[in-house]
Design a protein around this motif. Structure first.
Motif, PDB file in Angstrom:
ATOM      1  N   ARG A  11      73.027  48.929  20.985  1.00  0.00           N
ATOM      2  CA  ARG A  11      72.876  49.952  19.835  1.00  0.00           C
ATOM      3  C   ARG A  11      72.239  47.872  19.378  1.00  0.00           C
ATOM      4  N   SER A  12      72.699  47.408  19.523  1.00  0.00           N
ATOM      5  CA  SER A  12      72.600  45.660  19.066  1.00  0.00           C
ATOM      6  C   SER A  12      72.026  45.168  20.221  1.00  0.00           C
ATOM      7  N   GLU A  15      68.379  46.547  19.818  1.00  0.00           N
ATOM      8  CA  GLU A  15      68.158  45.845  17.900  1.00  0.00           C
ATOM      9  C   GLU A  15      67.431  44.331  19.048  1.00  0.00           C
ATOM     10  N   ASP A 273      62.164  43.648   9.306  1.00  0.00           N
ATOM     11  CA  ASP A 273      62.772  44.632   9.200  1.00  0.00           C
ATOM     12  C   ASP A 273      62.790  45.245  10.606  1.00  0.00           C
ATOM     13  N   HIS A 275      65.709  48.305  10.725  1.00  0.00           N
ATOM     14  CA  HIS A 275      66.380  49.038  10.201  1.00  0.00           C
ATOM     15  C   HIS A 275      65.242  49.383  10.162  1.00  0.00           C
ATOM     16  N   ILE A 286      59.312  50.395  12.512  1.00  0.00           N
ATOM     17  CA  ILE A 286      60.126  48.605  12.913  1.00  0.00           C
ATOM     18  C   ILE A 286      59.130  48.214  12.456  1.00  0.00           C
ATOM     19  N   SER A 305      59.816  53.953  14.455  1.00  0.00           N
ATOM     20  CA  SER A 305      61.185  53.741  14.430  1.00  0.00           C
ATOM     21  C   SER A 305      61.450  55.003  15.666  1.00  0.00           C
TER      22      SER A 305
END
Length: 583
Positions: A11-12, A15, A273, A275, A286, A305
């Protein structure tokens, strides 16, 4: 525990990749907009320095403020003739010469003479121009320019430059009106994180300054009237829920808060952003944003998103399913590693697909078009001056300038074809269909061919019936198709040959054919002639014109084909659905 740690790491990574892509798209768009504005200001500043323009503006100023005398004056006619080439090159719908008191003493439209709508929109404009600086004006609604289909004002933006007398003093302002639905909107949409992503501009009040790709959704939600454009009519406010899925807010639109992104941007902040927050439709997105103090506008790039994290969710669900079903099985580690590799490969492909680097070709092509337009404008002005001077030396300079002009036009065509092909492959070639007549779509290409065929010594016969046939079409794109077909015929038709354009009005469609007496096309080549980058024999082009033409015609619901035999010439035909004849 290890699995959850693993998912957190993936996930990181996703992102981080999305954050990088959003920032790249935003920075690319900022640079593209700044480049476009600078190029437009430079071109208009160059026009404002024209001596003939200055002399006629001085004469127009001496007439006073009698509107009837201003509209009937000879200086006005000469000013319009001088600025007409620039309006066609830049696709400007109008211009105005503004006196120091803010009154327009000359304009493209008679109704604009004596008006003050430009200064009314931007009261500080005259002070900035009199200080000697070129200016970029944000979109506004002018009561002088109405949409022919709705009879409502449509948005305009301005580029303004000072006009100086021989002593160097500013005596007036040259203002060109531009349609923000054209180059401005297209510049912001050159790059996108995903196919359905959106990059747009907005003003200090949170109003859209570029067209939204979601007009249909906004109209269904009641946010945008059915007969209105999104520019200046849609504010970037958070409705409190997803209107695309049927949410309706009881709070009036003008009382809803700005979105988290818009609130931050109008306060002068930049941000990312990852999140999620709601956009002006209420859809979770996002995004990344910034505020440009020089242009006094904000830029944002956003993506749904759910779309952005869809690959990650698919992998997460699959991994959890595998974990529950095969817990304790000795192959668990192998399955996880295999799916991890698949995710990383998919994520890399996804990142590359989202990355603005895929749009670099379109950005470079767009940035090249502005200096090429400036070169065309300069050669046009120089040709005018040489023609006024005459003489044998002038003839030599004229020849070299004409060669340069032809080379620049050829470069623009190659860049345009490459940009269109890139958009087609990316699924981003949008047709802006409006009601027009068949004659309006064909006439620019016909007039151009009359000049070119005469220069080459080829007979050109255009047979267009007088019936006014109405179409729902992207008029410039239809002109582009005919330009390509006529240009190909002229390229392969020898001097003394003939090119025939014929239009047949059928019951529900129009058929356009271009026939020449050139060498013809082999049967082997006919099978591949509409493929991109394919050429039977190497020419100065890239083999994209017919591929683009086929895409445009089929996008209108028409057909395109070719008939040819070696030694007997070639005929290209295409059809366009009609919506009736004009009464």
């Amino acid at each position: 525990m290890t699995v959850f740690w693993f998912l957190t790491g993936i996930r990181s990574q996703v992102e981080g990749s999305l954050s990088s892509s959003l920032q790249t798209v935003l920075e690319t768009t900022e640079k593209a907009v700044q480049t476009w504005v600078n190029a437009e200001e430079q071109g208009i500043t160059l026009l404002a320095r024209n001596d003939d323009l200055r002399l006629n503006v001085e004469k127009q100023l001496r007439i006073g403020r009698d509107v009837q005398r201003l509209r009937a004056s000879e200086p006005l006619k000469r000013i319009r003739n001088l600025l007409d080439p620039a309006m066609k090159i830049y696709r400007f719908p109008g211009f105005a010469i503004i006196a120091p008191d803010g009154v327009q003493i000359a304009a493209f439209l008679d109704d604009a003479i004596g008006a003050t709508d430009i200064v009314d929109h931007d009261p500080d404009l005259i002070a900035r121009v009199m200080a000697g600086t070129a200016n970029f004006g944000l979109p506004y609604f002018s009561p002088l320019f109405l949409d022919p289909s709705t009879r409502k004002p449509y948005p305009l933006m301005t580029f303004t430059a000072p006009i100086r007398n021989q002593a160097g003093d500013v005596i007036a302002a040259l203002a060109f009106r531009a349609d923000p639905r054209l180059d401005f909107t297209k510049t912001t949409q050159l790059a996108a994180v995903t196919k359905n992503g959106e990059t747009y501009a907005f003003d200090r009040h949170g109003r859209l300054l570029t067209e939204s790709p979601f007009d249909d959704e906004l109209q269904r939600a009641g946010i945008l009237p059915s007969d209105a454009v999104s520019i200046l009519n849609v504010e970037i406010r958070d409705p409190g829920g997803n209107t695309v899925k049927g949410y309706h807010s009881d709070t009036p639109r003008d009382q809803q808060p700005l979105t988290r992104m818009a609130q931050s941007a109008v306060e002068g902040h930049a941000g990312i952003d990852i999140h999620g927050y709601r956009d002006y439709r209420g859809v979770p997105v996002i995004g990344a944003w910034s505020w440009d103090n020089q242009l006094n506008l904000g830029l944002a790039t956003e993506v749904d998103s759910s779309e952005a994290f869809e690959p990650y969710r698919h992998f997460r669900n699959l991994l959890l399913f595998v974990l529950l079903v095969t817990l304790g099985v000795s192959t668990l580690l192998l399955l996880i590693l295999r799916h991890r590799d698949r995710l990383l490969a998919s994520n890399e492909t996804y990142r590359q697909a989202m990355s603005a680097r895929e749009d670099s070709m379109a950005i470079v092509a767009h940035d090249l078009k502005n200096p090429l337009n400036t070169m065309l404008l300069r050669t046009h002005i120089m040709l005018q001056r040489v023609a006024d001077g005459g003489g044998a030396e002038g003839a030599g300079i004229t020849h070299n300038l004409e060669v340069l002009q032809g080379t620049v036009r050829h470069m623009k065509q190659l860049i345009g074809d490459l940009t269109d092909a890139t958009k087609i492959h990316a699924g981003r070639l949008h047709l802006e269909r409006q009601e027009c007549t068949l004659q309006q779509a064909l006439e620019p290409a016909i007039e151009s061919m009359r000049l070119l065929s005469r220069e080459k010594g080829v007979e050109f016969d255009a047979r267009v019936p007088p019936d006014i046939l109405r179409l729902s079409a992207d008029q410039p794109r239809i002109t582009q198709v005919l330009d390509n077909l006529l240009g190909n015929s002229l390229k392969f038709t020898p001097p003394g040959g003939k090119i025939t354009l014929q239009v047949a009005i059928l019951e529900k469609e129009a058929r356009v054919s271009v026939a020449d007496t050139g060498p013809g096309i082999s049967h082997r080549a006919l099978k591949r002639i509409f493929e991109p980058y394919w050429q039977e024999q190497k020419t100065s082009g890239m083999g994209l014109g017919l591929f683009i033409a086929k895409t445009i015609i089929e996008g209108h619901g028409g057909r395109i084909w070719v008939e040819s035999d070696l030694g007997r010439g070639t005929t290209f035909c295409f059809t366009l659905p009609s919506i009736g004849k004009q009464a």
